[in-house]
Design a protein around this motif. Structure first.
Motif, short mmCIF file in Angstrom:
data_model
loop_
_atom_site.label_atom_id
_atom_site.label_comp_id
_atom_site.label_asym_id
_atom_site.label_seq_id
_atom_site.Cartn_x
_atom_site.Cartn_y
_atom_site.Cartn_z
N TYR A 359 0.80 -1.01 0.26
CA TYR A 359 -0.02 -0.29 -0.06
C TYR A 359 1.31 0.92 0.01
CZ TYR A 359 -3.89 3.04 1.61
OH TYR A 359 -5.06 3.91 1.11
N ALA A 360 1.70 0.98 0.48
CA ALA A 360 2.91 2.55 0.30
C ALA A 360 3.52 2.99 0.02
CB ALA A 360 3.96 1.96 1.90
N GLU A 361 3.98 1.45 -0.62
CA GLU A 361 4.56 1.20 -2.12
C GLU A 361 3.41 2.54 -3.41
OE1 GLU A 361 7.69 -1.29 -3.54
OE2 GLU A 361 6.59 -2.79 -2.78
N LYS A 365 4.97 5.98 -4.44
CA LYS A 365 5.10 6.00 -6.01
C LYS A 365 3.72 7.09 -7.11
CE LYS A 365 6.83 2.14 -8.35
NZ LYS A 365 6.92 1.39 -7.07
N ASP A 366 2.26 6.86 -5.85
CA ASP A 366 1.63 8.32 -6.72
C ASP A 366 1.53 9.69 -6.42
OD1 ASP A 366 0.02 5.94 -7.95
OD2 ASP A 366 -1.86 6.14 -5.97
N LEU A 367 2.76 9.46 -4.95
CA LEU A 367 2.54 11.54 -4.93
C LEU A 367 4.40 11.40 -5.53
CD1 LEU A 367 2.47 10.74 -1.35
CD2 LEU A 367 1.40 11.84 -2.18
N PHE A 374 10.35 9.38 -0.47
CA PHE A 374 11.69 8.32 -0.60
C PHE A 374 10.58 7.54 0.03
CE2 PHE A 374 14.42 6.99 2.75
CZ PHE A 374 15.80 7.15 1.67
N TYR A 375 11.03 6.48 0.03
CA TYR A 375 10.41 5.45 0.73
C TYR A 375 11.25 3.88 1.57
CZ TYR A 375 7.84 0.59 0.95
OH TYR A 375 6.74 -0.12 1.48
N ASP A 376 10.89 4.47 2.60
CA ASP A 376 11.92 3.34 3.96
C ASP A 376 11.17 3.14 4.25
OD1 ASP A 376 14.09 2.69 5.27
OD2 ASP A 376 14.35 5.13 5.91
N GLN A 377 11.49 1.50 4.33
CA GLN A 377 10.84 0.33 4.65
C GLN A 377 11.61 -0.01 6.02
OE1 GLN A 377 8.99 -2.10 2.27
NE2 GLN A 377 11.39 -3.49 2.84
N SER A 378 12.94 0.65 6.57
CA SER A 378 13.53 -0.63 7.29
C SER A 378 13.70 0.24 8.55
CB SER A 378 15.01 -0.47 6.66
OG SER A 378 15.42 0.53 6.18
N GLY A 379 14.09 -0.70 9.88
CA GLY A 379 14.35 -0.08 11.08
C GLY A 379 12.95 0.42 11.44
N ALA A 380 13.29 1.12 13.05
CA ALA A 380 12.16 1.13 13.68
C ALA A 380 11.60 2.92 13.41
CB ALA A 380 12.30 1.52 15.68
N ARG A 421 -4.15 12.75 11.38
CA ARG A 421 -4.69 11.99 9.92
C ARG A 421 -5.06 12.38 9.19
NH1 ARG A 421 -3.53 6.02 11.24
NH2 ARG A 421 -4.38 5.62 9.51
N VAL A 422 -4.85 12.23 8.10
CA VAL A 422 -5.52 12.55 6.94
C VAL A 422 -5.65 11.43 5.66
CG1 VAL A 422 -4.69 13.96 4.74
CG2 VAL A 422 -3.34 14.78 6.87
N PRO A 423 -7.25 11.73 5.78
CA PRO A 423 -7.43 10.93 4.11
C PRO A 423 -5.97 10.81 2.95
CG PRO A 423 -8.98 12.36 4.55
CD PRO A 423 -7.66 12.97 5.52
N VAL A 424 -5.94 9.52 2.10
CA VAL A 424 -5.04 9.69 1.31
C VAL A 424 -5.48 10.53 0.27
CG1 VAL A 424 -4.80 8.13 -0.89
CG2 VAL A 424 -4.57 7.39 2.06
N SER A 425 -6.77 11.31 -0.09
CA SER A 425 -6.94 11.83 -1.47
C SER A 425 -6.89 12.65 -1.49
CB SER A 425 -8.88 11.43 -1.58
OG SER A 425 -9.56 11.62 -0.12
#
Ligand code: GAP
Length: 441
Positions: A359-361, A365-367, A374-380, A421-425
């Protein structure tokens, strides 16, 4: 908390890929720097910010990109061949070279400590020269331009004849300039290869002083708009002994760099000096005919001349903070204005599993269409926020389980660390609005 020091900036810039020493694996080349992945983005953003402000926001300023190599007579006409010099001395013992106006000539050599070892001061021309064509002799000498301004003067007639500009009007240019600087300390502050953002505003003689004060106001407002702290900027008017050979009046905008107050940009009243000189040396008429009044005159020029690479150092120095958080933790944060931050938004999945990563990826890409992402999924998650704070990313978007259910995400603000908290749209519009309304706290 602790003040920004040059050592901290140099270290952050290298560690995070903003700026590296040129030719580092060969021991480095002094006076030259490489802009890494984040540095080039920051530099381009400042460049675009200036370009928009100076061209798009004015209906009478046009752009130009003149060549770096120009006819050598240009630099005779401009006065650079005879006047663009610094006084220099050599230490006869260690062979080091110093600017005579920057050291105490009665004191021992600052490098080797030898007393009375300096040569008599000599004038040293700051222009780099090279040869054009296959023959290396006097007739093939050309210079790397030491300022972009001369390209504008030399093309003045072309611009007047090929566009619909009428005095008063401006020509803006951004590009590399080169000076064989003897003293290149203080990181990228003074280098041999650097970039300038210059605008020459052509006005009717007699109106120059009014335009001079107009442009001083505009230029200071530019830095405020870029989010630079107002109390780190000030004016310095040139005294008689400081005025460049072409200037009737000159003010510098100074910035409080880590090493103290130093020039960031110059605003100069250059009179008709340059156009008159180029008329003389080229034999071409560079006067302007005012079609309404039928008056012919050589325009006066008000110049605004900023260093782009020096602006990068200013933006970094201004933005840097080691901030003490509740509980004693320290976070390093760069408070860039969102318009110049190298990355505008980072997308961070709280966890990778259960479809949250995907979902995040997709969101990242859409943004991309609207922002530098920047996409980052590693670490706390906390450590990921810190990494983004350290490179000045103003917004972090976190995707979690709730996002899969109601298509909302958490938007985190770098400066306040607040989360909403924000709607993605709504994300794109919200970030655009936040950027427009951004105020440095
Ligand atoms: N056309 C006028 C002119 O070039 P300047 O004061 O010599 O005026 C303008 O330079 C700006 O260019 C400076 O305020 C500074 O920001 C930048 N600049 C000049 N020399 C530089 C150098 N060696 N390294 C980095 N920036 C430099």
């Amino acid at each position: 908390m602790a003040d920004t020091t040059m050592d901290k900036l140099v270290s952050l810039c290298k560690r995070r890929g903003f700026i590296y020493q040129s030719s580092e694996i060969y021991g480095g080349l002094s006076g030259a720097w490489d802009y890494g992945p984040l540095g080039v983005q920051l530099k381009n953003n400042i460049r675009d910010f200036w370009w928009k402000e100076m061209t798009q926001m004015h209906d009478n300023i046009v752009g130009l990109d003149a060549s770096i190599l120009m006819h050598p007579r240009v630099w005779e006409a401009s006065g650079h061949v005879s006047n663009f010099t610094d006084p220099m001395v050599d230490c006869k013992q260690c062979k080091n070279r110093f600017r005579a106006d920057q050291i105490d000539l009665a004191a021992p050599c600052p490098n080797c400590g030898t007393k009375g070892s300096f040569t008599e001061p000599r004038n040293f021309n700051l222009m780099f020269s090279t040869h054009i064509g296959p023959v290396h002799d006097e007739s093939s000498v050309v210079y790397l331009r030491p300022e972009t301004a001369q390209g504008i003067y030399v093309d003045f007639k072309n611009v007047v004849q090929s566009s619909r500009v009428k005095v008063p009007f401006g020509i803006a240019q951004i590009g590399k300039s080169f000076r064989n600087e003897i003293t290149t300390k203080n990181f990228i502050f003074r280098s041999c290869e650097f970039e300038q953002m210059e605008m020459q505003y052509f006005v009717k003689p007699g109106t120059d002083e009014d335009w001079f004060s107009f442009w001083r106001e505009q230029r200071m407002a530019f830095y405020h708009k870029m989010g630079i702290k107002a109390d780190s900027l000030r004016w310095h008017r040139h005294g008689e002994d400081e005025l460049a050979f072409y200037a009737k009046d000159a003010y510098d905008i100074q910035f409080l760099f880590p090493m103290g107050w130093q020039e960031l940009e110059g605003v100069h009243n250059r009179t008709d000096y340059d156009l008159t000189q180029h008329q003389k040396f080229s034999g071409k008429d560079l006067s302007y005919l005012d079609q309404e009044t039928n008056e012919r005159f050589v325009p006066y020029v008000v110049e605004t001349s900023a260093g782009l690479t020096r602006n990068v150092l200013m933006a970094l120095s201004d933005a840097y903070e080691d901030q003490e958080l509740e509980g004693g933790d320290i976070r390093t944060v760069l408070h860039f204005h969102p318009s110049i931050a190298p990355v505008t938004v980072a997308v961070l999945p709280l966890v990778k599993k259960d479809g949250i990563g995907e979902y995040a990826e997709k969101l990242e890409k859409d943004l991309r269409e609207d922002f530098a992402t920047f996409y980052d999924q590693s670490g706390a998650i906390g450590r990921r926020y810190r990494r983004m704070d350290e490179i000045g990313t103003p917004y972090c978007v976190t995707v979690d389980y709730q996002s899969l259910e109601d298509h909302t995400v958490t938007l985190r603000f770098r400066d306040s660390m607040e989360q909403v908290r924000v709607p993605v749209s709504d994300l794109v519009n919200r970030m655009r609005m936040e950027t427009k309304q951004y105020k440095r706290v």
